[in-house]
Design an enzyme around this catalytic site. Structure first.
Site, PDB file in Angstrom:
ATOM      1  N   CYS A   2       0.799  -0.997   0.002  1.00 46.02           N
ATOM      2  CA  CYS A   2      -0.121  -0.027   0.434  1.00 46.02           C
ATOM      3  C   CYS A   2       0.873   1.839  -0.491  1.00 46.02           C
ATOM      4  O   CYS A   2       1.588   1.460   0.734  1.00 46.02           O
ATOM      5  CB  CYS A   2      -0.791   0.250   0.960  1.00 46.02           C
ATOM      6  SG  CYS A   2      -2.172  -1.271   1.262  1.00 46.02           S
ATOM      7  N   ARG A  27       4.951   0.411  -5.546  1.00 43.42           N
ATOM      8  CA  ARG A  27       5.213  -1.089  -4.639  1.00 43.42           C
ATOM      9  C   ARG A  27       3.984  -1.905  -4.956  1.00 43.42           C
ATOM     10  O   ARG A  27       4.201  -2.545  -3.844  1.00 43.42           O
ATOM     11  CB  ARG A  27       4.496   0.317  -3.660  1.00 43.42           C
ATOM     12  CG  ARG A  27       5.299   1.721  -3.139  1.00 43.42           C
ATOM     13  CD  ARG A  27       5.285   2.528  -2.200  1.00 43.42           C
ATOM     14  NE  ARG A  27       4.100   1.756  -0.936  1.00 43.42           N
ATOM     15  CZ  ARG A  27       5.719   0.986  -0.254  1.00 43.42           C
ATOM     16  NH1 ARG A  27       7.010   2.736  -0.163  1.00 43.42           N
ATOM     17  NH2 ARG A  27       5.020   1.650   1.346  1.00 43.42           N
ATOM     18  N   TRP A  75      -3.173  -2.214  -1.659  1.00 39.44           N
ATOM     19  CA  TRP A  75      -2.936  -3.834  -2.132  1.00 39.44           C
ATOM     20  C   TRP A  75      -3.475  -4.573  -0.799  1.00 39.44           C
ATOM     21  O   TRP A  75      -3.291  -5.186   0.440  1.00 39.44           O
ATOM     22  CB  TRP A  75      -0.698  -3.905  -1.613  1.00 39.44           C
ATOM     23  CG  TRP A  75      -0.818  -5.349  -1.857  1.00 39.44           C
ATOM     24  CD1 TRP A  75      -0.616  -5.696  -3.551  1.00 39.44           C
ATOM     25  CD2 TRP A  75      -0.389  -6.504  -1.465  1.00 39.44           C
ATOM     26  NE1 TRP A  75       0.328  -6.767  -3.020  1.00 39.44           N
ATOM     27  CE2 TRP A  75       0.249  -7.751  -2.095  1.00 39.44           C
ATOM     28  CE3 TRP A  75      -0.295  -7.109  -0.303  1.00 39.44           C
ATOM     29  CZ2 TRP A  75       0.874  -9.073  -1.686  1.00 39.44           C
ATOM     30  CZ3 TRP A  75       0.352  -8.152   0.250  1.00 39.44           C
ATOM     31  CH2 TRP A  75       0.735  -8.889  -0.565  1.00 39.44           C
ATOM     32  N   ASN A 101      -1.802   1.860   5.753  1.00 40.18           N
ATOM     33  CA  ASN A 101      -0.875   0.753   5.311  1.00 40.18           C
ATOM     34  C   ASN A 101      -0.748  -0.207   6.209  1.00 40.18           C
ATOM     35  O   ASN A 101      -0.586   0.495   7.954  1.00 40.18           O
ATOM     36  CB  ASN A 101       0.288   1.120   5.302  1.00 40.18           C
ATOM     37  CG  ASN A 101       0.483   2.236   3.824  1.00 40.18           C
ATOM     38  OD1 ASN A 101      -0.484   2.281   3.078  1.00 40.18           O
ATOM     39  ND2 ASN A 101       2.133   2.460   3.403  1.00 40.18           N
ATOM     40  N   GLY A 102      -0.531  -1.134   6.288  1.00 44.61           N
ATOM     41  CA  GLY A 102      -0.044  -2.504   7.662  1.00 44.61           C
ATOM     42  C   GLY A 102      -1.525  -3.046   7.886  1.00 44.61           C
ATOM     43  O   GLY A 102      -2.739  -3.017   6.863  1.00 44.61           O
ATOM     44  N   GLU A 487      18.011 -17.054  -8.681  1.00 41.47           N
ATOM     45  CA  GLU A 487      17.839 -15.384  -8.526  1.00 41.47           C
ATOM     46  C   GLU A 487      16.956 -15.703 -10.127  1.00 41.47           C
ATOM     47  O   GLU A 487      16.118 -15.259  -9.859  1.00 41.47           O
ATOM     48  CB  GLU A 487      18.790 -14.737  -8.038  1.00 41.47           C
ATOM     49  CG  GLU A 487      18.721 -13.228  -8.565  1.00 41.47           C
ATOM     50  CD  GLU A 487      17.201 -12.412  -7.589  1.00 41.47           C
ATOM     51  OE1 GLU A 487      16.869 -13.496  -7.158  1.00 41.47           O
ATOM     52  OE2 GLU A 487      17.163 -11.166  -8.018  1.00 41.47           O
ATOM     53  N   LYS A 491      13.707 -14.425 -11.350  1.00 44.90           N
ATOM     54  CA  LYS A 491      13.400 -13.119 -11.800  1.00 44.90           C
ATOM     55  C   LYS A 491      11.924 -13.685 -13.199  1.00 44.90           C
ATOM     56  O   LYS A 491      11.053 -12.824 -13.543  1.00 44.90           O
ATOM     57  CB  LYS A 491      14.006 -12.940 -13.046  1.00 44.90           C
ATOM     58  CG  LYS A 491      15.865 -11.865 -11.542  1.00 44.90           C
ATOM     59  CD  LYS A 491      14.749 -10.182 -11.239  1.00 44.90           C
ATOM     60  CE  LYS A 491      13.933 -10.491 -10.009  1.00 44.90           C
ATOM     61  NZ  LYS A 491      15.210 -10.044  -8.980  1.00 44.90           N
ATOM     62  N   GLU A 494       8.533 -13.942 -11.172  1.00 44.03           N
ATOM     63  CA  GLU A 494       7.309 -12.377 -10.893  1.00 44.03           C
ATOM     64  C   GLU A 494       7.184 -12.444 -11.646  1.00 44.03           C
ATOM     65  O   GLU A 494       5.805 -11.738 -12.314  1.00 44.03           O
ATOM     66  CB  GLU A 494       8.994 -11.769 -10.065  1.00 44.03           C
ATOM     67  CG  GLU A 494       9.383 -12.122  -8.944  1.00 44.03           C
ATOM     68  CD  GLU A 494      10.274 -11.347  -8.043  1.00 44.03           C
ATOM     69  OE1 GLU A 494      10.309 -10.812  -7.130  1.00 44.03           O
ATOM     70  OE2 GLU A 494      11.240 -11.333  -9.024  1.00 44.03           O
ATOM     71  N   HIS A 510      19.512 -36.178  -8.522  1.00 43.65           N
ATOM     72  CA  HIS A 510      18.609 -36.644  -7.698  1.00 43.65           C
ATOM     73  C   HIS A 510      16.850 -36.452  -7.198  1.00 43.65           C
ATOM     74  O   HIS A 510      16.320 -36.165  -6.235  1.00 43.65           O
ATOM     75  CB  HIS A 510      19.073 -35.949  -6.302  1.00 43.65           C
ATOM     76  CG  HIS A 510      20.299 -35.862  -5.797  1.00 43.65           C
ATOM     77  ND1 HIS A 510      20.987 -37.298  -5.151  1.00 43.65           N
ATOM     78  CD2 HIS A 510      21.665 -35.444  -6.288  1.00 43.65           C
ATOM     79  CE1 HIS A 510      22.515 -37.948  -5.441  1.00 43.65           C
ATOM     80  NE2 HIS A 510      22.394 -36.303  -5.914  1.00 43.65           N
ATOM     81  N   LYS A 609       6.184  -3.914  -3.892  1.00 41.90           N
ATOM     82  CA  LYS A 609       8.030  -4.194  -3.827  1.00 41.90           C
ATOM     83  C   LYS A 609       8.581  -3.424  -2.213  1.00 41.90           C
ATOM     84  O   LYS A 609       9.544  -4.185  -2.468  1.00 41.90           O
ATOM     85  CB  LYS A 609       7.878  -2.942  -4.464  1.00 41.90           C
ATOM     86  CG  LYS A 609       9.731  -1.975  -5.140  1.00 41.90           C
ATOM     87  CD  LYS A 609      10.050  -2.837  -5.182  1.00 41.90           C
ATOM     88  CE  LYS A 609      11.480  -2.693  -5.954  1.00 41.90           C
ATOM     89  NZ  LYS A 609      12.192  -3.829  -6.634  1.00 41.90           N
TER      90      LYS A 609
HETATM   91  C1  F6R Z   1      11.931 -10.027  -6.224  1.00 43.03           C
HETATM   92  C2  F6R Z   1      11.898  -9.227  -4.341  1.00 43.03           C
HETATM   93  C3  F6R Z   1      11.548  -9.441  -3.317  1.00 43.03           C
HETATM   94  C4  F6R Z   1      12.723  -8.700  -2.455  1.00 43.03           C
HETATM   95  C5  F6R Z   1      11.962  -9.065  -0.606  1.00 43.03           C
HETATM   96  C6  F6R Z   1      12.330  -8.640   0.047  1.00 43.03           C
HETATM   97  O1  F6R Z   1      12.564  -9.676  -7.101  1.00 43.03           O
HETATM   98  O2  F6R Z   1      12.183  -7.854  -4.855  1.00 43.03           O
HETATM   99  O3  F6R Z   1      11.783 -10.649  -3.312  1.00 43.03           O
HETATM  100  O4  F6R Z   1      14.224  -8.820  -2.493  1.00 43.03           O
HETATM  101  O5  F6R Z   1      10.295  -8.682  -0.708  1.00 43.03           O
HETATM  102  O6  F6R Z   1      12.905  -7.446   0.096  1.00 43.03           O
HETATM  103  P1  F6R Z   1      13.264  -5.940   0.569  1.00 43.03           P
HETATM  104  O7  F6R Z   1      15.163  -6.017   0.295  1.00 43.03           O
HETATM  105  O8  F6R Z   1      13.421  -4.483   0.152  1.00 43.03           O
HETATM  106  O9  F6R Z   1      14.254  -6.653   1.339  1.00 43.03           O
END
Ligand code: F6R
Length: 614
Positions: A2, A27, A75, A101-102, A487, A491, A494, A510, A609
């Site tokens: 949010c 976000r 959100w 928010n929260g 990673e 990506k 996501e 395995h 985000k």
């Molecule tokens: C993936 C991504 C998330 C963040 C995770 C932690 O692309 O962005 O997996 O890495 O939510 O977020 P931070 O780094 O802000 O604590």
């Protein structure tokens, strides 16, 4: 997650609020709304499901006048994304509107009590409970808004950043924070409110970060007054935000994600600036200088993080163990906080976070601190909660990351972890001077080598078109490249919604090898000098089962190139630095596949985000 925006001043609030919501779009959200008090003293609330554009279309024939207002991107946590559940929420009498928010954890019991007092609810949200609770105290005990907010928040268990408007006082916004970020921008006779500094920087660089358990009274005439939940006055610290507008705009790229991928050479130079001598003969991180004893004599390091930052942590583990010979554990912050971890004095906790606001990482830090561990943060967002609650830390200095999928923050984190490992190794004498110089000089060459990798963007774009059919992907890597594989898979899933898994290459046989057939694309990061023959065998095993292999190899590797379907070449570097190069083509591959599939790469569905709830 949010986003909150607020404005009070002499200008029309609505255009500023809408622009602010757009700045916070990164976000992640599923509905949006605004509330203003107009010159006739009416408190209006307008909301829409979907994007800010949907809200703007809805506002077309509405009275959006007023020089005071609040706005929100939601959100969904409690209740589906829909207009009723979107914020702002009115109180029953329609005199208050509130954004939040929260999560209010005890909202169900509070709601029950309010229902007993005759309150009714139009949404399924915890937020509506809060605005009704404030109104309940305001009316029942004849309180002003500030006192009613204090009384209500004293009942609340959970996390919040809120902003409230009161029709009877069109000169004031009241905002409060607990475990969810809130920043106030100080303009010239005007004030701004936001979840982070991005919506504020085009108006002001002077910002107050509201702290936990603080309430801000923002008055059109008398300015900002901060008090604690208990009513004690606090003198706020005004910070100077250095963020510039260009950094939060697309700069000619089609998406923020592509811009951020291409920024990486410059970003990691920024991470190294002032920390590595230009001739690569020395490295210093101020945290290690200031708290040398803690770092050098630590019995153990524990890295806590989530998602991409956790992947960077896995690379950090290899770096610290290899260079410093200190044992390192890497924990998901969300597990660490509930696992009753064995942690205490003598342990150094490294908390890694791009946003600096991740609720699980924050909770892990608090737990570690309460048990006597020393906490060092690796953070991107300057002034964020994590940056402020660690004992010390290093910013990665890659600039604001807007694309929801993390790219430049990852390579920035790995760069800082590399410097950290080399810095501690130097102090512990676990590296020779010659090795240190060699490592630093090669690290300084990485930005140029990354630029070489980025030149393959067009080739990767055309290769990506071949794979839009795929429903699954496997990513393999070994040693330093195993987290790169994880990673790369993250990506892809996501932003393209293709199912993808990362494995250490040798784990294939395995289990996962059962998945291989002519339809299965397998991305193999095959740059390891030490384990080259082993990875080669893994590739042969996949080809023997008709898997389609995309190999990331070192330039000039004819052996693997002949064996696989597609090749992406990297310039030669040291094994421990390949993650910085190899992650770039995997980011591009995910990006182009998602673009080919017509997905919203910058704001993928369901993702936020900054994950400020558990
Ligand atoms: C993936 C991504 C998330 C963040 C995770 C932690 O692309 O962005 O997996 O890495 O939510 O977020 P931070 O780094 O802000 O604590």
């Amino acid at each position: 997650m949010c986003g909150i925006v607020g404005y009070i001043g002499s200008k029309q609030a609505c255009p500023i609020l809408i622009k602010g919501l757009r700045r916070l779009e990164y976000r992640g959200y599923d509905s949006a709304g605004v509330s203003m008090i107009n010159d006739r003293g009416e408190l209006n609330v307008f909301k829409a499901k979907g994007k800010v554009d949907d809200l703007v279309a809805f506002l077309d024939d509405k009275d959006v006048s007023g020089t005071i207002g609040i706005a929100h991107t939601r959100w969904a946590t409690h209740g589906v994304p829909c207009r009723e559940n979107a914020h702002p929420h009115y109180s029953s009498s329609g005199t208050l509107s509130l954004i939040h928010n929260g999560i209010i954890e005890n909202y169900a019991s509070l709601k029950e009590k309010l229902i007993e007092h005759g309150y009714t609810f139009v949404s399924e949200t915890d937020t509506e409970v809060l605005v009704q609770l404030i109104e309940y105290y305001k009316i029942t005990y004849q309180l002003d808004l500030l006192s009613a907010v204090q009384r209500a928040l004293a009942q609340v268990i959970g996390a919040y950043a809120i902003a409230v408007l009161d029709r009877s006082n069109p000169d004031e916004i009241i905002a409060a924070r607990k475990s969810s970020p809130l920043a106030i921008g100080l303009g010239d006779g005007e004030f701004f409110l936001a979840s982070d500094a991005t919506p504020l920087v085009e108006y002001t660089h002077k910002v107050i970060y509201v702290d936990d358990d603080e309430i801000a009274v923002i008055n059109r005439h008398s300015g900002v007054n901060i008090v604690t939940l208990q009513g004690q006055s606090v003198s706020p610290e005004v910070s100077e935000v250095t963020l510039d507008l260009g950094a939060i705009e697309k700069g000619g790229y089609e998406h923020f994600m592509l811009k951020e991928i291409f920024e990486q050479p410059e970003c990691i130079l920024n991470s190294m600036r002032g920390r590595i001598n230009p001739d690569g003969t020395n490295v210093h991180l101020s945290s290690v200088i200031d708290y040398g004893d803690k770092f050098i004599n630590a019995r153990r390091y524990v890295i806590v993080a989530c998602g991409t930052s956790w992947h960077a942590g896995l690379i950090g583990k290899s770096l610290i163990e290899n260079f410093c010979r200190i044992p390192v554990e890497v924990a998901y912050a969300s597990e660490f906080r509930y696992n009753d971890p064995v942690i205490g004095e003598g342990d150094v906790v490294i908390a890694i976070s791009q946003s600096g606001e991740t609720a699980d990482t924050l909770a892990a830090i608090e737990l570690a601190r309460s048990r006597g561990a020393f906490v060092y943060g690796i953070v991107n967002s300057v002034g964020s909660s994590i940056a402020r609650c660690t004992h010390t830390g290093s910013y990665i200095h890659v600039g604001p990351e807007i694309g929801v999928a993390s790219t430049k923050a990852f390579t920035g984190q790995v760069t800082v972890l590399t410097m950290l490992a080399l810095c501690i190794a130097k102090e512990r004498n676990t590296i020779t001077e010659e090795q240190l110089h060699e490592a630093l000089q090669e690290l300084l060459r990485i930005p140029d080598k990354m630029r070489e990798v980025l030149k393959q963007n067009d080739a990767i774009a055309s290769l990506s078109r071949t794979f839009t059919y795929a429903h699954n992907f496997i990513y393999l890597g070994r040693g330093y490249n195993y987290p790169v594989a994880l990673e790369g898979a993250l990506k892809l899933k996501e932003i393209s919604y293709i199912h993808a898994e990362g494995y250490p290459a040798a784990e294939m046989k395995h289990g996962p090898i059962a998945l291989i057939d002519a339809e299965m694309p397998v991305v193999v990061v095959a740059t390891n000098k030490a384990l080259y023959e082993k990875v080669l065998s893994n590739i042969q095993e996949i080809k023997a089962r008709q898997g389609r292999v995309i190999a990331v190899v070192v330039k000039g590797d004819d052996t693997i190139s002949k064996l696989v379907d597609y090749v992406i070449e990297l310039p030669e570097t040291a094994d421990f630095l390949y993650p910085l190069l190899a992650s770039v083509p995997l980011q591009l591959l995910a990006y182009h596949i998602a673009v080919c599939k017509g997905k919203n790469v910058d704001q993928p569905r369901n993702l936020a985000k900054s994950v400020t709830v558990e």
